[in-house]
Scaffold this motif. Structure first.
Motif, PDB file in Angstrom:
ATOM      1  N   ARG A  77      -6.822  -5.731  14.300  1.00  0.00           N
ATOM      2  CA  ARG A  77      -6.083  -6.362  13.153  1.00  0.00           C
ATOM      3  C   ARG A  77      -7.543  -6.474  11.758  1.00  0.00           C
ATOM      4  O   ARG A  77      -7.151  -5.925  10.749  1.00  0.00           O
ATOM      5  N   ALA A  78      -8.678  -6.454  12.392  1.00  0.00           N
ATOM      6  CA  ALA A  78      -9.862  -5.915  11.593  1.00  0.00           C
ATOM      7  C   ALA A  78      -9.815  -4.813  11.481  1.00  0.00           C
ATOM      8  O   ALA A  78     -10.298  -4.367  10.115  1.00  0.00           O
ATOM      9  N   GLN A  79      -9.475  -3.916  12.207  1.00  0.00           N
ATOM     10  CA  GLN A  79      -9.591  -2.254  11.611  1.00  0.00           C
ATOM     11  C   GLN A  79      -8.370  -2.206  10.402  1.00  0.00           C
ATOM     12  O   GLN A  79      -8.546  -1.221   9.409  1.00  0.00           O
ATOM     13  N   GLN A  80      -7.364  -2.850  10.675  1.00  0.00           N
ATOM     14  CA  GLN A  80      -6.040  -2.969  10.167  1.00  0.00           C
ATOM     15  C   GLN A  80      -6.952  -3.226   7.995  1.00  0.00           C
ATOM     16  O   GLN A  80      -6.275  -2.845   7.024  1.00  0.00           O
ATOM     17  N   LEU A  81      -7.288  -4.751   8.103  1.00  0.00           N
ATOM     18  CA  LEU A  81      -7.682  -5.226   7.440  1.00  0.00           C
ATOM     19  C   LEU A  81      -8.659  -3.966   6.434  1.00  0.00           C
ATOM     20  O   LEU A  81      -8.470  -4.363   5.486  1.00  0.00           O
ATOM     21  N   GLN A  82      -9.493  -3.296   7.451  1.00  0.00           N
ATOM     22  CA  GLN A  82     -10.467  -2.964   6.430  1.00  0.00           C
ATOM     23  C   GLN A  82      -9.630  -1.665   6.008  1.00  0.00           C
ATOM     24  O   GLN A  82     -10.158  -1.295   4.615  1.00  0.00           O
ATOM     25  N   ASP A  83      -8.683  -0.879   6.387  1.00  0.00           N
ATOM     26  CA  ASP A  83      -7.487  -0.149   5.807  1.00  0.00           C
ATOM     27  C   ASP A  83      -7.531  -0.475   4.984  1.00  0.00           C
ATOM     28  O   ASP A  83      -7.515   0.154   3.660  1.00  0.00           O
ATOM     29  N   LEU A  84      -6.686  -1.510   4.050  1.00  0.00           N
ATOM     30  CA  LEU A  84      -5.921  -2.532   3.153  1.00  0.00           C
ATOM     31  C   LEU A  84      -7.486  -2.577   2.111  1.00  0.00           C
ATOM     32  O   LEU A  84      -6.522  -1.915   1.063  1.00  0.00           O
TER      33      LEU A  84
ATOM     34  N   GLY B 102      -2.934   0.857   0.704  1.00  0.00           N
ATOM     35  CA  GLY B 102      -1.667   1.536   1.818  1.00  0.00           C
ATOM     36  C   GLY B 102      -1.721   3.132   1.540  1.00  0.00           C
ATOM     37  O   GLY B 102      -2.262   4.419   0.577  1.00  0.00           O
ATOM     38  N   ILE B 103      -0.367   4.109   1.928  1.00  0.00           N
ATOM     39  CA  ILE B 103      -0.112   5.530   2.185  1.00  0.00           C
ATOM     40  C   ILE B 103      -0.385   5.831   0.559  1.00  0.00           C
ATOM     41  O   ILE B 103      -0.571   6.415   0.189  1.00  0.00           O
ATOM     42  N   SER B 104       1.015   4.489  -0.311  1.00  0.00           N
ATOM     43  CA  SER B 104       0.915   5.099  -1.461  1.00  0.00           C
ATOM     44  C   SER B 104       0.762   3.828  -1.964  1.00  0.00           C
ATOM     45  O   SER B 104       1.258   2.441  -2.054  1.00  0.00           O
ATOM     46  N   HIS B 105       0.115   3.231  -3.072  1.00  0.00           N
ATOM     47  CA  HIS B 105       0.138   2.201  -3.811  1.00  0.00           C
ATOM     48  C   HIS B 105      -0.403   2.302  -5.385  1.00  0.00           C
ATOM     49  O   HIS B 105      -0.607   3.581  -5.895  1.00  0.00           O
ATOM     50  N   TYR B 106      -0.189   1.619  -6.505  1.00  0.00           N
ATOM     51  CA  TYR B 106      -0.953   2.128  -7.327  1.00  0.00           C
ATOM     52  C   TYR B 106      -2.819   1.638  -8.164  1.00  0.00           C
ATOM     53  O   TYR B 106      -3.142   0.449  -7.342  1.00  0.00           O
ATOM     54  N   GLU B 107      -3.293   2.396  -8.686  1.00  0.00           N
ATOM     55  CA  GLU B 107      -3.729   2.536  -9.171  1.00  0.00           C
ATOM     56  C   GLU B 107      -4.494   1.289  -9.736  1.00  0.00           C
ATOM     57  O   GLU B 107      -5.898   0.400  -9.391  1.00  0.00           O
ATOM     58  N   GLY B 108      -4.137   1.147 -11.063  1.00  0.00           N
ATOM     59  CA  GLY B 108      -4.133   0.347 -11.910  1.00  0.00           C
ATOM     60  C   GLY B 108      -3.286  -0.974 -11.746  1.00  0.00           C
ATOM     61  O   GLY B 108      -2.415  -0.944 -11.614  1.00  0.00           O
ATOM     62  N   GLN B 109      -4.381  -1.721 -12.181  1.00  0.00           N
ATOM     63  CA  GLN B 109      -3.263  -3.026 -12.511  1.00  0.00           C
ATOM     64  C   GLN B 109      -2.435  -3.339 -13.171  1.00  0.00           C
ATOM     65  O   GLN B 109      -1.744  -3.767 -12.706  1.00  0.00           O
ATOM     66  N   SER B 110      -1.906  -2.934 -14.126  1.00  0.00           N
ATOM     67  CA  SER B 110      -1.287  -2.291 -15.201  1.00  0.00           C
ATOM     68  C   SER B 110      -0.264  -1.877 -14.776  1.00  0.00           C
ATOM     69  O   SER B 110       1.694  -2.160 -15.274  1.00  0.00           O
ATOM     70  N   ASP B 111       0.038  -1.474 -14.063  1.00  0.00           N
ATOM     71  CA  ASP B 111       0.725  -0.524 -13.178  1.00  0.00           C
ATOM     72  C   ASP B 111       1.632  -0.850 -11.839  1.00  0.00           C
ATOM     73  O   ASP B 111       2.344  -0.716 -11.194  1.00  0.00           O
TER      74      ASP B 111
ATOM     75  N   LEU C 191      -4.098 -12.780   5.489  1.00  0.00           N
ATOM     76  CA  LEU C 191      -2.293 -12.804   5.948  1.00  0.00           C
ATOM     77  C   LEU C 191      -1.656 -11.623   5.408  1.00  0.00           C
ATOM     78  O   LEU C 191      -0.585 -12.099   7.649  1.00  0.00           O
ATOM     79  N   LEU C 192      -1.838 -10.544   5.895  1.00  0.00           N
ATOM     80  CA  LEU C 192      -0.637  -9.404   5.919  1.00  0.00           C
ATOM     81  C   LEU C 192      -1.084  -8.821   7.328  1.00  0.00           C
ATOM     82  O   LEU C 192      -0.031  -7.979   8.026  1.00  0.00           O
TER      83      LEU C 192
END
Length: 331
Positions: A106-113, A118-127, A138-139
């Motif tokens: 869980r600690a490694q998974q949290l650090q990865d997050l 994530g593998i695919s994610h939005y860079e900017g907050q507006s997107d 929690l995730l």
């Protein structure tokens, strides 16, 4: 006019039909209609359609099975799952790195997050189109380790309480101290919307319940009433609600005896007379410390009586819990 003459006069144009022919045609039609109606009454429809017809006609079918759906596993269920494991030749293995599978703590998974998002994610907050952003802590489900036993034990508690209280989906349930919904999730899923209530004091547990467990389990539409509060204050649940089941799992252990009695006094009027049940886990030292006779008198003064003591075993691990049952003895 003779019987063999035509139905129409000689001056009319059209097809001429004799009366014997007409009688014969009507007889054949009646026979065909009889067989058609017979075939419909013994419908050889597909199972799903037959069940639909049965339900609409007030018969048996799947609708009735759903109403009587089992809660706990049977011996046949357990045998079936064991047979599936054996048929597939499965054995427990070390959870190590292998093709397509990268085990993480869980600690490694949290650090990865935190680092990669994530593998695919939005860079900017507006997107960012995330409708209900959830904290990484929690995730990775770290709150599943907040208890002294596996998370799966919540299902054991639900099955025992639901069956012991003879609950139906229309029943109303109040949990005192639902935490992160280890048990509550199963009640929320089983009951109709708004019929599960809970009083919880711990803020982080409530955050886990609201921001992760309910959304991730697809239970937002069930609208459980979960209230942050303490000191056994049930005023926010309304004065008219009456519960079929009220339970406290390992909660009274951490309360002063005086506060437990205050809570019981407030709960009596919220418990359905005679059929409603209060279940308390582990021990009832708040009562036994008074002595048996004095405890009985104290309960009776509130309109409660002690019923019996239960134990129930876990389905998945070597563990059992003790529960004490109370009921409302006065209307």
């Amino acid at each position: 006019m003779a019987l063999s003459t035509a139905t129409y006069s000689p001056t009319q144009k059209g097809i001429v039909i004799s009366i014997p022919t007409l009688v014969l045609s009507v007889s054949v039609g009646a026979i065909m209609l009889f067989f058609l109606l017979s075939s419909l009454s013994t419908c050889s429809c597909p199972p799903s359609l037959q069940s639909f017809n049965d339900n609409n006609n007030g018969g048996g079918g799947l609708g009735e099975v759903d109403k009587k759906e089992r809660i706990s596993a049977t011996q046949e269920d357990i045998k079936w799952i064991k047979d599936q494991i054996q048929a597939n030749g499965l054995h427990m293995q070390d959870n190590v790195l292998r093709k397509g599978i990268n085990p993480r703590t869980r600690a490694q998974q949290l650090q990865d997050l935190i680092e990669f998002k994530g593998i695919s994610h939005y860079e900017g907050q507006s997107d960012n189109h995330t409708a209900l952003p959830c904290p990484g802590e929690l995730l990775v489900e770290g709150h599943h380790s907040n208890y002294g036993e596996p998370w799966a034990g919540g299902r054991d508690v639900f099955e025992f309480l639901a069956e012991s209280s003879h609950l139906t989906p229309n029943s109303r349930v109040l949990e005192i101290g639902c935490g992160t919904l280890r048990v509550g999730l199963h009640f929320i899923r089983y009951l109709i919307p708004e019929h599960f209530h809970c009083l919880e004091r711990d803020e982080l547990s409530l955050m886990a319940a609201f921001r992760y467990e309910l959304p991730s389990q697809g239970l937002l539409h069930k609208r459980p009433l979960i209230v942050r509060g303490e000191d056994m204050d049930f005023s926010k649940f309304g004065s008219g609600v009456v519960y079929d089941l009220i339970y406290a799992s390992a909660v009274f252990l951490h309360m002063p005896d005086k506060l437990v009695w205050v809570g019981l006094e407030r709960l009596v009027s919220k418990l359905k007379p005679y059929d409603g049940r209060i279940f308390v886990s582990h021990n009832i030292k708040f009562c036994s410390r008074l002595g048996g006779e004095e405890c009985t008198k104290r309960l009776a003064s509130l309109g409660l009586e002690y019923s019996t003591k239960h134990t129930h075993d876990s389905l998945l691990f070597n563990h059992y819990e003790i529960w004490f049952e109370f009921r409302r003895s006065k209307a």
